[in-house]
Design an enzyme around this catalytic site. Structure first.
Site: not given
Ligand code: TYM
Length: 335
Positions: A111, A194, A197
């Site tokens: 970031k 990857k 979004k």
């Molecule tokens: P976020 O919102 O970016 O993504 C949500 C979930 O989707 C998974 N993911 C992927 N898995 C495989 N390949 C990809 N290309 C891909 N893109 C996204 C992410 O690994 C995630 O599981 N920090 C977290 C949100 C969060 C969270 C938490 C998760 C906040 N608090 C507590 C677990 C527990 C995040 O930004 O995910």
């Protein structure tokens, strides 16, 4: 019964990476464990969305969770900001989270590189909030994609540190979970490793995409000029297409195109057409449910209310215990 927690940020539509990296496991786990799944709207504030955008995105993720198969009668499905106890635990954990370790976090460094004008404290302490999300319910299993591995390590660090500092066993250490298999990383259509979004336009296939949009994105996916001789190593963009096929297509289809690649007879156009159709076959029923749930405002409100109540009950218990452990002497009961 083990406790499971996972969340998804409210930053827009869910894509196949979210589904195959996370939600697919949520759906599987909901009947076996005590599950808490939430919409991480506090987390999404690091990018300063307008109130309208925030509201719309939270609502959309709620709809898409349901459309993807989360049963709100079985799992606790809630909006993070409906549980302010999370913010309190985050504040308390911040006292034992150090600048150096937070600055070393890869997602923070990314970031700093990509948005140097908005390196706010919320970004720096993002892993602390994530730890609070998880340990507020004393979860041990956290189904996430591979990109969350480092955040999970930090969550364990913060949980263990609290336990050590206060000589307690309040928080069990949480672990990333994928049914004993490696964590998943779904690649993008733009040749990057990857799907996300924030990737290039057309990088991600969303669960809500119309079939025509999916066809267009897949047909435009990055490829190379093809194997110039049989047995040539596979380039990243082509490997991505194979990997995506491995996720949405049947084994026979994948083997067919892998063999064609080895023999040097592959036609990427044909492969992409097949991949698009298999993605459509997978997303179409989800998309239909998205449209139906979108129209049912009463149901959405009911789900959000029910989830908030269940999640708060669990969070309140933990906060009550934590306040006592820390030594807060207030006579006011936490309600
Ligand atoms: P976020 O919102 O970016 O993504 C949500 C979930 O989707 C998974 N993911 C992927 N898995 C495989 N390949 C990809 N290309 C891909 N893109 C996204 C992410 O690994 C995630 O599981 N920090 C977290 C949100 C969060 C969270 C938490 C998760 C906040 N608090 C507590 C677990 C527990 C995040 O930004 O995910």
């Amino acid at each position: 019964m083990e406790t499971v927690v996972s969340g998804i940020r409210s930053t827009g539509h869910l894509h196949l990476g979210n589904y195959f990296g996370a939600i697919k496991n949520f759906v599987k786990m909901q009947h076996q464990h005590r599950c808490y799944f939430f919409i991480a709207d506090y987390h999404s504030l690091t990018t300063h969305p307008t109130p309208d955008d925030l509201y719309r995105n939270v609502r959309q993720v709620l709809i898409e969770y349901l459309a993807a198969g989360i049963d709100p009668e079985v799992a606790t499905l809630y909006i993070q900001s409906d549980v302010p106890e999370v913010a309190e635990l985050y504040l308390l954990l911040n006292m034992n989270a150090y600048k150096g370790e937070l600055e070393r976090c890869t997602s923070f460094k990314d970031k700093v590189r990509t948005q140097p004008d908005n390196v706010n404290a919320g970004l720096l302490t993002y892993p602390v909030l994530m730890a609070a999300d998880i340990i507020i319910h004393k979860a041990t299993k956290v189904p996430v994609g591979k990109d969350q591995e480092q955040h999970m390590e930090m969550a364990r660090t913060f949980a263990n540190r609290f336990n050590r500092l206060y000589k307690t066993e309040c928080f069990p250490p949480p672990y990333a979970y994928n049914f004993d298999e490696a964590l998943v990383k779904v690649p993008g259509l733009d040749g990057s490793t990857k799907m996300g979004k924030s990737g290039a336009e057309g990088n991600a296939i969303f669960l809500a995409d119309e079939p025509a949009v999916i066809r267009k994105k897949v047909m435009r996916a990055t490829t190379d000029s093809g194997p110039s001789q049989p047995g040539e190593p596979v380039s990243q963009p082509i490997q991505n297409l194979f990997d995506l096929m491995g996720i949405v297509s049947d084994q026979g289809t994948l083997t067919h195109y892998q063999d064609a690649y080895k023999q040097g007879t592959i036609r990427y156009g044909d492969m992409k057409k097949q991949l698009a159709e298999d993605m459509i076959a997978f997303t179409a029923p989800v998309r239909e449910r998205i449209l139906a749930i979108d129209a049912d405002e009463n149901y959405l409100r009911k789900v959000a209310r029910m989830g908030a109540e269940k999640a708060r009950e669990s969070a309140r218990q933990t906060i009550r215990e934590v306040r006592e452990i820390i030594g807060f002497a207030s006579a006011l009961p936490v309600n």
